[in-house]
Design a protein around this motif. Structure first.
Motif, mmCIF file in Angstrom:
data_model
loop_
_atom_site.group_PDB
_atom_site.id
_atom_site.type_symbol
_atom_site.label_atom_id
_atom_site.label_comp_id
_atom_site.label_asym_id
_atom_site.label_seq_id
_atom_site.Cartn_x
_atom_site.Cartn_y
_atom_site.Cartn_z
ATOM 1 N N UNK A 157 -27.023 63.535 -97.016
ATOM 2 C CA UNK A 157 -25.669 63.153 -96.649
ATOM 3 C C UNK A 157 -24.732 63.680 -97.727
ATOM 4 N N UNK A 158 -23.923 64.701 -97.431
ATOM 5 C CA UNK A 158 -23.023 65.245 -98.443
ATOM 6 C C UNK A 158 -22.099 64.171 -99.000
ATOM 7 N N UNK A 159 -21.814 64.281 -100.291
ATOM 8 C CA UNK A 159 -20.994 63.267 -100.945
ATOM 9 C C UNK A 159 -19.507 63.473 -100.682
ATOM 10 N N UNK A 160 -19.095 64.698 -100.351
ATOM 11 C CA UNK A 160 -17.680 64.959 -100.157
ATOM 12 C C UNK A 160 -17.322 65.062 -98.689
ATOM 13 N N UNK A 161 -16.291 64.307 -98.279
ATOM 14 C CA UNK A 161 -15.961 64.297 -96.864
ATOM 15 C C UNK A 161 -15.333 65.596 -96.395
ATOM 16 N N UNK A 162 -14.852 66.430 -97.340
ATOM 17 C CA UNK A 162 -14.211 67.671 -96.933
ATOM 18 C C UNK A 162 -15.198 68.664 -96.319
ATOM 19 N N UNK A 163 -16.493 68.509 -96.578
ATOM 20 C CA UNK A 163 -17.454 69.445 -96.002
ATOM 21 C C UNK A 163 -18.171 68.830 -94.812
ATOM 22 N N UNK A 164 -17.636 67.724 -94.300
ATOM 23 C CA UNK A 164 -18.225 67.102 -93.127
ATOM 24 C C UNK A 164 -17.294 67.193 -91.929
ATOM 25 N N UNK A 165 -17.890 67.350 -90.761
ATOM 26 C CA UNK A 165 -17.160 67.366 -89.506
ATOM 27 C C UNK A 165 -17.886 66.412 -88.574
ATOM 28 N N UNK A 166 -17.444 65.168 -88.555
ATOM 29 C CA UNK A 166 -18.161 64.151 -87.796
ATOM 30 C C UNK A 166 -19.509 63.884 -88.449
ATOM 31 N N UNK A 167 -20.570 64.041 -87.664
ATOM 32 C CA UNK A 167 -21.918 63.831 -88.187
ATOM 33 C C UNK A 167 -22.538 65.104 -88.728
ATOM 34 N N UNK A 168 -21.800 66.204 -88.675
ATOM 35 C CA UNK A 168 -22.331 67.491 -89.111
ATOM 36 C C UNK A 168 -21.651 67.992 -90.372
ATOM 37 N N UNK A 169 -22.251 69.021 -90.968
ATOM 38 C CA UNK A 169 -21.671 69.686 -92.129
ATOM 39 C C UNK A 169 -20.748 70.787 -91.637
ATOM 40 N N UNK A 170 -19.625 70.973 -92.320
ATOM 41 C CA UNK A 170 -18.706 72.051 -91.971
ATOM 42 C C UNK A 170 -19.255 73.353 -92.533
ATOM 43 N N UNK A 171 -19.966 74.114 -91.702
ATOM 44 C CA UNK A 171 -20.661 75.308 -92.203
ATOM 45 C C UNK A 171 -19.698 76.402 -92.633
ATOM 46 N N UNK A 172 -18.449 76.367 -92.140
ATOM 47 C CA UNK A 172 -17.474 77.345 -92.618
ATOM 48 C C UNK A 172 -17.291 77.228 -94.127
ATOM 49 N N UNK A 173 -17.516 76.034 -94.648
ATOM 50 C CA UNK A 173 -17.391 75.782 -96.086
ATOM 51 C C UNK A 173 -18.727 75.980 -96.797
ATOM 52 N N UNK A 174 -19.791 75.454 -96.216
ATOM 53 C CA UNK A 174 -21.064 75.393 -96.935
ATOM 54 C C UNK A 174 -21.975 76.595 -96.756
ATOM 55 N N UNK A 175 -21.940 77.223 -95.581
ATOM 56 C CA UNK A 175 -22.944 78.239 -95.271
ATOM 57 C C UNK A 175 -22.934 79.462 -96.190
ATOM 58 N N UNK A 176 -21.768 80.057 -96.523
ATOM 59 C CA UNK A 176 -21.815 81.258 -97.371
ATOM 60 C C UNK A 176 -22.567 81.046 -98.679
ATOM 61 N N UNK A 177 -22.257 79.952 -99.375
ATOM 62 C CA UNK A 177 -22.956 79.680 -100.629
ATOM 63 C C UNK A 177 -24.409 79.320 -100.425
ATOM 64 N N UNK A 178 -24.685 78.549 -99.351
ATOM 65 C CA UNK A 178 -26.055 78.121 -99.083
ATOM 66 C C UNK A 178 -26.938 79.287 -98.672
ATOM 67 N N UNK A 179 -26.347 80.338 -98.120
ATOM 68 C CA UNK A 179 -27.114 81.524 -97.746
ATOM 69 C C UNK A 179 -27.317 82.444 -98.943
ATOM 70 N N UNK A 180 -26.248 82.722 -99.671
ATOM 71 C CA UNK A 180 -26.323 83.711 -100.747
ATOM 72 C C UNK A 180 -26.990 83.181 -102.017
ATOM 73 N N UNK A 181 -26.776 81.897 -102.327
ATOM 74 C CA UNK A 181 -27.351 81.354 -103.563
ATOM 75 C C UNK A 181 -28.876 81.464 -103.608
ATOM 76 N N UNK A 182 -29.604 81.033 -102.569
ATOM 77 C CA UNK A 182 -31.068 81.176 -102.608
ATOM 78 C C UNK A 182 -31.507 82.635 -102.707
ATOM 79 N N UNK A 183 -30.751 83.526 -102.045
ATOM 80 C CA UNK A 183 -31.092 84.938 -102.137
ATOM 81 C C UNK A 183 -30.995 85.453 -103.558
ATOM 82 N N UNK A 184 -29.944 85.047 -104.260
ATOM 83 C CA UNK A 184 -29.768 85.502 -105.638
ATOM 84 C C UNK A 184 -30.742 84.811 -106.588
ATOM 85 N N UNK A 185 -31.015 83.532 -106.326
ATOM 86 C CA UNK A 185 -31.982 82.809 -107.153
ATOM 87 C C UNK A 185 -33.366 83.438 -107.022
#
Length: 211
Positions: free
Chosen positions: A58-86
């Motif tokens: 459950x994300x701690x910040x409401x700005x990245x939530x859209x109802x019961x889901x995560x706002x992927x417009x905010x979260x997806x770019x970092x969540x995709x690229x970070x593991x690739x770089x790691x």
């Protein structure tokens, strides 16, 4: 945890206050350091940030939530690229599988076209030494349903197929594969890579000019 970076710490960059909403997701990859080998499993909650469906966290910040889901417009770019770089050049099967593109028109239609580009880039970075300067390698990233539709000149009348989605997916996936190829062989004077990238650049230019 992957390379000492937990999902919670990645959440800090992709969620939180309004200011971080605008630039935090892009900052996530730069916060990660490749100090140890990647684990063989996908960190719990990572796919939530990519797909937008909350299953484990459950994300701690409401700005990245859209109802019961995560706002992927905010979260997806970092969540995709970070593991690739790691996990650069680790061939971690679990993470590579997480970046693999959907194989059906319906599933492809659920993913933003630009996220298809990012997932292709992340997959190439994870499987760095598998990058080859060939047309076959580039087009191997494109799901067969997309290739079939594009090659036969599919149009909006094709039953069950969104023509625009298929073409957007095709262009973004090719762009992602081309970007990885360019990064992999940058400065190498590889003529094969030059020819492959030249072909797709010419094709893309024609598409743009046609509008």
């Amino acid at each position: 945890m992957v390379n000492g970076v937990t999902v919670k710490s990645c959440e800090y960059f992709v969620c939180g206050d309004e200011e971080r909403q605008h630039y935090g997701s892009r900052a996530a990859p730069s916060s990660c350091h490749c100090n140890t080998a990647c684990q063989a499993t996908v960190p719990a909650g990572l796919t939530d940030f990519i797909t937008g469906k909350i299953s484990t966290i459950k994300p701690s910040g409401h700005y990245c939530q859209k109802g019961e889901n995560v706002t992927i417009e905010v979260t997806a770019p970092g969540a995709i690229l970070a593991p690739g770089m790691i996990c650069f050049n680790t061939n971690t099967a679990a993470l590579a599988g997480c970046m693999t593109l959907p194989a059906t028109p319906y599933l492809l239609d659920q993913v933003h076209p630009d996220f298809l580009l990012l997932r292709t880039v992340a997959l190439g970075v994870i499987t760095w030494h598998s990058v080859l300067p060939t047309l076959e390698w580039v087009e191997a990233h494109v799901p067969s349903c997309v290739l079939t539709h594009v090659r036969r000149g599919g149009n909006q009348s094709t039953p069950g197929i969104d023509c625009e989605s298929m073409h957007q997916a095709h262009h973004n996936i090719l762009a992602g594969a081309g970007l990885v190829l360019g990064l992999r062989l940058a400065g190498s004077s590889n003529n094969q890579a030059f020819d492959v990238l030249g072909k797709y650049t010419t094709t893309s230019t024609i598409v743009i000019l046609r509008g």
